[in-house]
Design an enzyme around this catalytic site. Structure first.
Site, PDB file in Angstrom:
ATOM      1  N   GLU A 170       9.030   1.177  11.268  1.00  0.00           N
ATOM      2  CA  GLU A 170      10.035   2.243  11.105  1.00  0.00           C
ATOM      3  C   GLU A 170       9.293   3.552  11.277  1.00  0.00           C
ATOM      4  O   GLU A 170       8.497   3.928  10.408  1.00  0.00           O
ATOM      5  CB  GLU A 170      10.693   2.170   9.726  1.00  0.00           C
ATOM      6  N   CYS A 207      12.722  11.037   8.333  1.00  0.00           N
ATOM      7  CA  CYS A 207      12.687  10.480   9.688  1.00  0.00           C
ATOM      8  C   CYS A 207      14.045  10.680  10.339  1.00  0.00           C
ATOM      9  O   CYS A 207      14.167  10.773  11.545  1.00  0.00           O
ATOM     10  CB  CYS A 207      12.323   9.004   9.636  1.00  0.00           C
ATOM     11  N   GLU A 218       8.756  15.731  16.455  1.00  0.00           N
ATOM     12  CA  GLU A 218       9.186  15.607  15.061  1.00  0.00           C
ATOM     13  C   GLU A 218       8.416  16.625  14.218  1.00  0.00           C
ATOM     14  O   GLU A 218       7.184  16.650  14.244  1.00  0.00           O
ATOM     15  CB  GLU A 218       8.904  14.198  14.547  1.00  0.00           C
ATOM     16  N   LYS A 246       0.857  -1.194   0.000  1.00  0.00           N
ATOM     17  CA  LYS A 246       0.000   0.000   0.000  1.00  0.00           C
ATOM     18  C   LYS A 246       0.887   1.236   0.000  1.00  0.00           C
ATOM     19  O   LYS A 246       1.504   1.580   1.001  1.00  0.00           O
ATOM     20  CB  LYS A 246      -0.907   0.048   1.239  1.00  0.00           C
TER      21      LYS A 246
END
Ligand code: NDP
Length: 491
Positions: free
Chosen positions: A261, A295, A392, A186
């Site tokens: 992750e 990331c 983040e 996906k």
């Protein structure tokens, strides 16, 4: 015709689902616009899958698994190399598609394409090794013989984000196929185009029907259906920590394996003995590559006090001169953010940072008008409890703080719920190694840009990851371990 669309005009783009070796419409017809982040124009509309399509794809993958798991490592290696060569042949087209859909400068997209090729080639080499005879394990019994066999996990669901389309996919797909798993992928609803083109290359490589399937659509429908489908053995997910938590909860209902992750809030630690030019390059590269949508962004800069003034002055100059614009234009260093939601989120963070009492705020220029362009921004001396220091951001925003001792730097760098990566900049070799050892991060670069070789490892500590990708770890993530213990003299 504008610069962003020109390279793709003569090639029809894939917009359908790829299930059981065929391009197909979803069971219920719905389409989602895919937006060019540089212009906010719709590039094309893509079909949207739902739970029925996921079921169809998973069943196809389950049927295909029976034969695919019996293929030799060498046969699978052949397919992986064919995919690598297909990506190589289409390299410029894929890079252009990446820049069109994601917004990153074309130079960065070419790096992504190179990474995809290297990953498929590396796992082809590992697949070749899987045909070696089973090694006997030394056990303290002369009456028995023990071997360990590694078998493919089964049907695996791969769910990926929008910041490195094709790359996050290749890091999962190549080892999954090498191990003998079959796959339902996906892609992100924002950036499905590179993945659909990759699917066309995989189709040309001649994989048996059902071994590789793509269902486009949203996380809420396609993602959720994959994480709960009874025939999916494992979910390998890359994305935000919040969604990772949901994926883990959903997978727990049927005790599926998960690899996650997730996010990061990483530091670059610059000691006073550092080469200043190198430090400036590493800080700006770690914060502004892919417009900071990484990331692994090292957006927290910790600088030893004697070098702080000089480094901040050089960074301020670099931030102010960063060229933001059309990803296809030469000299552009930073494109737009990839989607409107991310653009708005980053603007909110910048506003909060300004309100949080930084001693200095420097902002570069960004084009006005259409497109999700954000000014590169630097904050100095934000309090360590401010949101912009702790959360983040996933945008081109860096925060600088000074430190006095090595222990201070390590404690501040480790003071986060994440632990993905870190960078250390120093001319003192033993110190570099010592600090790398003390940092709670899955990857530490010393005096190096963020190079990632498929032979190594990817993933982090704490809330950044469960498991590791790349290297032999990436392959092991798609394998079950079976012990076979036999009596030495069968009766
Ligand atoms: P999201 O977590 O929003 O989405 C990631 C993927 O999960 C998308 O395909 C999304 O679908 C899908 N998804 C959303 N909801 C669900 C659900 N309930 N069940 C299953 N799947 C779902 O992340 P972003 O796409 O916004 O990517 C940014 C994040 O990814 C950042 O936090 C970043 O740190 C992280 N990331 C981590 C990396 C690593 O290696 N550690 C590498 C790259 C990014 P859709 O969006 O299409 O609806």
């Amino acid at each position: 015709m504008n610069a962003q669309t020109r390279p793709l005009f003569d090639v029809p783009l894939r917009t359908q689902l790829f299930i059981d070796g065929r391009w197909c419409m979803p069971e219920t017809r719905r389409r989602l616009p895919v937006v060019n982040p540089s212009t906010e124009d719709t590039i094309v509309e893509v079909e949207v899958g739902g739970p029925a399509d996921v079921d169809c794809a998973v069943r196809a993958a389950s049927r295909a698994f029976r034969a695919w798991k019996q293929t030799s490592g060498a046969q699978r290696a052949g397919f992986l190399r064919a995919i690598a060569r297909g990506v190589e042949a289409q390299g410029e087209h894929l890079a252009a598609l990446q820049s069109l859909n994601n917004g990153k400068p074309i130079t960065e997209s070419r790096i992504d394409v190179g990474d995809v090729i290297a990953t498929f080639d590396y796992y082809a080499d590992l697949a070749d090794t899987l045909d070696a005879p089973e090694a006997e394990i030394a056990i303290p019994s002369g009456d028995h013989r023990a071997v360990i066999r590694r078998e493919p996990t089964g049907v695996v669901a791969l769910i990926v984000p929008w910041n490195f389309p094709m790359v996050t996919t290749a890091w999962k797909l190549a080892p999954a196929l090498a191990a003998g798993c079959t796959v339902v992928l996906k892609p992100s609803e924002f950036t499905p185009l590179p993945e659909l083109e990759l699917a066309a290359i995989i189709e040309q490589a001649g994989l048996p029907p059902g071994v590789f399937n793509v269902v486009t659509g949203t996380g809420a429908e396609v993602g959720a259906a994959l994480t709960t489908h009874p025939l999916v053995s494992k979910v390998s997910f890359t994305g935000s920590t919040a969604v990772g938590e949901q994926v883990m909860k959903a997978a727990a209902q049927s005790i599926k394996g998960v690899s996650l992750e997730l996010g990061g809030k990483s530091s670059i630690v610059v000691f006073a003995d550092a080469d200043l030019d190198l430090a400036v390059d590493l800080v700006t590269g770690g914060a502004f590559f892919n417009a900071g949508q990484m990331c692994s962004a090292t957006s927290r800069v910790l600088v030893e006090r004697p070098l702080a003034e000089a480094l901040i002055a050089r960074l301020a100059d670099r931030v102010a001169r960063t060229v933001v614009g059309d990803p296809f234009a030469s000299g552009v260093q930073m494109g737009p953010l990839t989607n409107r939601a991310q653009y708005e989120r980053v603007q909110r963070f910048i506003a909060r940072g300004k309100a949080d009492g930084a001693s200095l705020v420097v902002q570069g220029e960004a084009p006005e008008g259409a497109g999700y362009f954000v000014q590169p921004t630097m904050f100095v001396d934000l309090p360590t409890d401010s949101a912009i220091w702790r959360e983040e951001i996933f945008g081109p925003v860096l925060c600088v703080r000074s430190f006095d001792t090595e222990d201070d730097a390590i404690a501040t760098a480790n003071d986060t719920e994440f632990g993905l990566v870190a960078t250390v900049v120093t001319r003192d070799g033993p110190r570099g190694q010592r600090v790398a050892g003390a940092l709670q991060a899955g990857v530490v670069w010393i005096n190096s840009p963020q190079l990632i070789f498929p032979q190594t490892s990817w993933g982090g500590y704490k809330k950044s990851s469960i498991g590791r990708e790349l290297g032999p770890f990436g392959l092991a993530a798609f394998q079950e371990v079976k012990q076979i213990l036999s009596a030495a003299d069968p009766v």
